[in-house]
Design a protein around this motif. Structure first.
Motif, short mmCIF file in Angstrom:
data_model
loop_
_atom_site.label_atom_id
_atom_site.label_comp_id
_atom_site.label_asym_id
_atom_site.label_seq_id
_atom_site.Cartn_x
_atom_site.Cartn_y
_atom_site.Cartn_z
N ALA A 84 28.91 -16.08 -44.18
CA ALA A 84 29.55 -17.30 -44.67
C ALA A 84 31.03 -17.02 -44.88
O ALA A 84 31.41 -15.92 -45.24
N ILE A 85 31.87 -18.04 -44.63
CA ILE A 85 33.31 -17.90 -44.74
C ILE A 85 33.86 -18.96 -45.70
O ILE A 85 33.36 -20.09 -45.73
N VAL A 114 44.68 -21.06 -42.03
CA VAL A 114 44.52 -19.65 -42.41
C VAL A 114 43.55 -18.98 -41.44
O VAL A 114 43.81 -17.89 -40.93
N LEU A 115 42.44 -19.65 -41.15
CA LEU A 115 41.47 -19.11 -40.21
C LEU A 115 42.11 -18.85 -38.85
O LEU A 115 41.96 -17.77 -38.28
N GLY A 129 30.59 -22.34 -42.77
CA GLY A 129 31.73 -22.61 -43.63
C GLY A 129 31.65 -24.03 -44.15
O GLY A 129 30.78 -24.80 -43.75
N ASP A 130 32.57 -24.39 -45.02
CA ASP A 130 32.57 -25.75 -45.54
C ASP A 130 33.29 -26.68 -44.57
O ASP A 130 33.72 -26.28 -43.49
N SER A 131 33.42 -27.94 -44.96
CA SER A 131 33.98 -28.95 -44.07
C SER A 131 35.44 -28.75 -43.74
O SER A 131 35.96 -29.39 -42.82
N ALA A 132 36.14 -27.84 -44.41
CA ALA A 132 37.55 -27.57 -44.12
C ALA A 132 37.72 -26.82 -42.80
O ALA A 132 38.80 -26.82 -42.23
N TYR A 133 36.67 -26.19 -42.33
CA TYR A 133 36.77 -25.36 -41.13
C TYR A 133 36.44 -26.14 -39.87
O TYR A 133 35.65 -27.08 -39.90
N TRP A 185 30.79 -20.37 -32.80
CA TRP A 185 30.60 -19.23 -33.72
C TRP A 185 30.84 -19.60 -35.18
O TRP A 185 30.71 -18.76 -36.06
N LEU A 186 31.13 -20.88 -35.46
CA LEU A 186 31.36 -21.34 -36.83
C LEU A 186 30.78 -22.74 -37.00
O LEU A 186 31.22 -23.70 -36.37
#
Length: 171
Positions: A21-22, A76-77, A111-115, A120-121
């Protein structure tokens, strides 16, 4: 050279082949003399962003830190080494595949909805999206796995809270 992330399936979900998880966390700082505006975040404070990836045993497998608090988690990612490695297929794509019918599921992060969504995510089903055909399931079924077995202590797509706690306790 291809690298492989340590793969630990998250026992908190019935989602297959999760590698980790990220999430990002904002760490409050004093306003820097230079670039204070860049470090001022949506939380109305000066901070830097720390992005972390944890595996199923809640061990850090990647950490990126020092980005100004004004940056969105997705940016950031995109500026992190894990993004470049995953996009190039150096990690995650090299892991074991999980077969569902004829479809191979490669290891992935949640990850959450920000990603951004990518092979792969994965992120939660978009809020407010309804199937006009009225099929049996909707985003609540997709995002909430409370009834998926005795080992399920938490919604896996809410792992960000655990990551933030790990960051606070270990930094």
């Amino acid at each position: 050279m291809k690298q492989q992330l340590p793969l630990e399936l998250l026992n908190m979900s019935m989602l297959p082949n999760i590698a980790g998880a990220i999430d990002g966390s904002h760490i409050k700082i004093r306003a820097p003399r230079e670039s204070a505006v860049d470090c001022f975040s949506r939380y109305q404070q000066h901070d830097v962003v720390v992005q972390a990836v944890v595996n199923g045993r809640k061990l850090f497998i990647d950490v990126t830190a020092g980005f100004p608090g004004s940056l969105h988690d997705a940016r950031v990612l995109r500026n992190s080494s894990i993004y470049q490695k995953a996009e190039n297929g150096d990690i995650l794509a090299t892991g074991p595949m999980y077969l569902i019918g004829a479809d191979e599921i490669q290891p992935y992060l949640v990850g959450d909805s920000a990603y951004p969504l990518s092979p792969w995510l994965q992120k939660p089903y978009p809020e407010g999206t309804r199937d006009p055909a009225g099929d049996e399931w909707d985003e609540d079924d997709f995002n909430d796995d409370d009834d998926n077995g005795p080992n399920n202590n938490d919604d896996v797509l809410r792992e960000g809270d655990d990551i933030r706690e790990l960051l606070k306790n270990n930094l």
